[in-house]
Design a protein around this motif. Structure first.
Motif, mmCIF file in Angstrom:
data_model
loop_
_atom_site.group_PDB
_atom_site.id
_atom_site.type_symbol
_atom_site.label_atom_id
_atom_site.label_comp_id
_atom_site.label_asym_id
_atom_site.label_seq_id
_atom_site.Cartn_x
_atom_site.Cartn_y
_atom_site.Cartn_z
ATOM 1 N N LEU A 161 4.558 -1.769 -7.438
ATOM 2 C CA LEU A 161 5.044 -3.134 -7.649
ATOM 3 C C LEU A 161 4.188 -4.119 -6.858
ATOM 4 O O LEU A 161 3.749 -5.152 -7.388
ATOM 5 C CB LEU A 161 6.507 -3.225 -7.219
ATOM 6 N N HIS A 162 3.920 -3.820 -5.583
ATOM 7 C CA HIS A 162 3.114 -4.731 -4.763
ATOM 8 C C HIS A 162 1.649 -4.700 -5.187
ATOM 9 O O HIS A 162 0.958 -5.730 -5.122
ATOM 10 C CB HIS A 162 3.262 -4.371 -3.290
ATOM 11 N N VAL A 220 -1.377 -6.823 -0.885
ATOM 12 C CA VAL A 220 -2.050 -5.548 -0.606
ATOM 13 C C VAL A 220 -1.641 -5.028 0.766
ATOM 14 O O VAL A 220 -1.526 -3.810 0.976
ATOM 15 C CB VAL A 220 -3.596 -5.663 -0.716
ATOM 16 N N ARG A 221 -1.412 -5.948 1.703
ATOM 17 C CA ARG A 221 -0.943 -5.503 3.020
ATOM 18 C C ARG A 221 0.453 -4.895 2.911
ATOM 19 O O ARG A 221 0.763 -3.902 3.582
ATOM 20 C CB ARG A 221 -0.960 -6.677 4.001
ATOM 21 N N GLU A 241 1.578 -1.099 3.973
ATOM 22 C CA GLU A 241 2.695 -0.847 4.882
ATOM 23 C C GLU A 241 3.710 0.100 4.244
ATOM 24 O O GLU A 241 4.251 0.988 4.914
ATOM 25 C CB GLU A 241 3.368 -2.171 5.256
ATOM 26 N N LEU A 242 3.944 -0.081 2.950
ATOM 27 C CA LEU A 242 4.915 0.767 2.256
ATOM 28 C C LEU A 242 4.434 2.207 2.154
ATOM 29 O O LEU A 242 5.230 3.141 2.271
ATOM 30 C CB LEU A 242 5.209 0.207 0.870
ATOM 31 N N ARG A 288 6.453 8.243 6.468
ATOM 32 C CA ARG A 288 7.352 8.523 7.599
ATOM 33 C C ARG A 288 8.732 8.948 7.100
ATOM 34 O O ARG A 288 9.335 9.891 7.633
ATOM 35 C CB ARG A 288 7.474 7.284 8.489
ATOM 36 N N ARG A 289 9.225 8.256 6.077
ATOM 37 C CA ARG A 289 10.544 8.583 5.532
ATOM 38 C C ARG A 289 10.547 9.999 4.973
ATOM 39 O O ARG A 289 11.494 10.768 5.189
ATOM 40 C CB ARG A 289 10.915 7.588 4.431
#
Length: 455
Positions: free
Chosen positions: A129-130, A150-151, A155-156, A162-163
């Motif tokens: 989506l991003h 894009v940042r 990050e996602l 991590r999740r």
């Protein structure tokens, strides 16, 4: 029949209950929209999804609407739909406590099916989506907006990793023979893809935008991440050689020895980069397992990917001084399969609870009928019919995404070219000295649509 009526009333009373997907599979709902995309009027089906954005599955419909508008070339409308999807994700993120509606939806899913639960989106969908929103901003002339997106995508990808690592202990705790067998089968279907959140296409796109907008160090980092996921893509290899030399990176000699010298831009030349998207991501299928509990029939339904469609062919790009052949950067279909595999343990836990709850309801109805000395157990029969009809696998996913993404890159003498893909669709592009022409080609089967921008 009292328990059955209560169950139905519970579902209907839920605010925004996703009634469309409870008894009608999501792929059948979106099929007309995909057919319209693959026609001369791709935006004609957008109302089918945009009208449902305010419902429980609004996040999913917003993603679909944004993609339909994007394929149609309406980047402004696509941006607005994607922003609605972003608000949907943020709403779920911000829920520190579970709402009454969520409690009701989860409770009713125990008696009906998982489609009652509001759609929250898979990690790979949120990342894409991003990525797509960044392209919306870029093709709308807003480079700073593109950098912001894009940042967020980067990050996602880190957050999803991590999740996933935290969730692995829960997955291992819930493992059993059935879970292990199905996860192994999905592994075979997905191929070499091991996680749904590591997307080389997203990393490449973010790296590309960083480079085009003058942030070469960030571009190198993302190209390297993309190459770790797609190590055999020669365009990525050339990018790493070129940028490592440009930035005097310590890896420059190693990369050059491994992959050779990268092409150099000649005098009077510009650069052309192709992002090629082909096909549609496959739909989830459903398989049912009928069995008896206390003499009553129950049916368990689970979502799966029983097979994968043939891989898309590498795009042959013609019309340039030298033919160019694209290479796959990511198989989005494999990401979808892997996402389902990651969700499978929790889905099976909900399935087990649902089967037990439905069996208890059927037993209660049957006991009531016997107490009243009915000759025909109409209540139990009705309960069994309801259980079979309502047991629908959750087949929701973002279905207007491409099956595969490919890339190609070359330096070309300045001029105007009529480029085409696979000797079918063509478009005119302009190459300017020292500039980059980005061409985004979206192939939906019958039609290939081109969008280009000079940076």
């Amino acid at each position: 029949m009292k328990q059955l009526a209560v169950t139905l009333m519970l579902c209907v009373s839920l605010t925004g209950c996703a009634l469309n997907s409870i008894f009608i599979s999501y792929p059948s709902q979106i099929s007309p929209v995909k057919a319209q995309i693959n026609s001369a009027t791709p935006s004609a089906g957008i109302k089918e999804v945009s009208d449902k954005i305010n419902g429980a599955d609004g996040l999913l419909y917003a993603q679909e609407a944004g993609r339909v508008a994007q394929i149609s070339g309406d980047f402004s409308a696509s941006k607005q739909y994607y922003q609605a999807a972003e608000r949907g994700y943020k709403k779920f993120d911000d829920q520190a406590t579970v709402s009454v509606t969520d409690v009701g939806a989860t409770a009713s899913s125990i008696f009906i099916n998982d489609n009652v639960i509001p759609y929250r989106g898979a990690g790979y969908e949120r990342i894409m989506l991003h990525q797509y929103q960044a392209l919306n901003y870029l093709f709308s002339g807003d480079s700073q907006g593109a950098l912001v997106e894009v940042r967020r995508a980067n990050e996602l990808q880190s957050a999803e990793q991590r999740r996933y690592q935290k969730s692995m202990k829960s997955v291992q705790a819930m493992a059993n023979g059935t879970v292990d067998a199905e996860m192994q089968r999905l592994d075979d279907v997905a191929g070499s893809v091991t996680s749904s959140f590591l997307n080389a296409y997203s990393y490449y796109t973010t790296g590309l935008l960083y480079e085009l907008l003058g942030e070469a160090n960030d571009a190198f980092i993302d190209y390297r991440k993309a190459a770790q996921i797609a190590p055999n893509n020669r365009y990525l290899q050339q990018d790493l050689v070129r940028l490592s030399q440009q930035l005097a990176m310590p890896q420059a000699d190693e990369f050059r020895k491994r992959w050779g010298q990268a092409p150099q831009q000649g005098k009077g030349q510009g650069q052309v980069i192709f992002l090629v998207e082909r096909g549609f991501v496959p739909e989830k299928q459903s398989f049912s397992v009928p069995f008896r509990i206390d003499g009553n029939w129950q049916t368990a339904a689970l979502a799966t990917y029983s097979f994968m469609p043939p891989k898309a062919k590498a795009a042959n790009i013609s019309g340039l001084p030298k033919p160019l052949k694209a290479q796959a950067i990511a198989n989005i279909d494999a990401l979808a399969v892997t996402a389902l595999k990651e969700e499978l343990p929790m889905a099976l836990v909900r399935q087990a609870a649902r089967v037990y709850a439905k069996a208890e309801m059927a037993s209660s109805v049957r006991s009531e009928s016997k107490r009243r000395h009915n000759e025909t157990d109409y209540g139990a029969i009705a309960m069994q019919i309801f259980n079979v009809v309502s047991e629908q696998a959750d087949r929701r996913s973002w279905l207007t995404l491409p099956q595969q993404a490919q890339i190609a890159r070359s330096y070309v003498d300045a001029g105007e070219y009529n480029v085409g893909i696979d000797n079918r669709a063509t478009t005119k592009i302009d190459i300017r000295p020292g500039r980059t022409t980005l061409v985004w080609a979206i192939d939906t089967g019958n039609y290939t649509r081109f969008y280009s921008i000079i940076i």
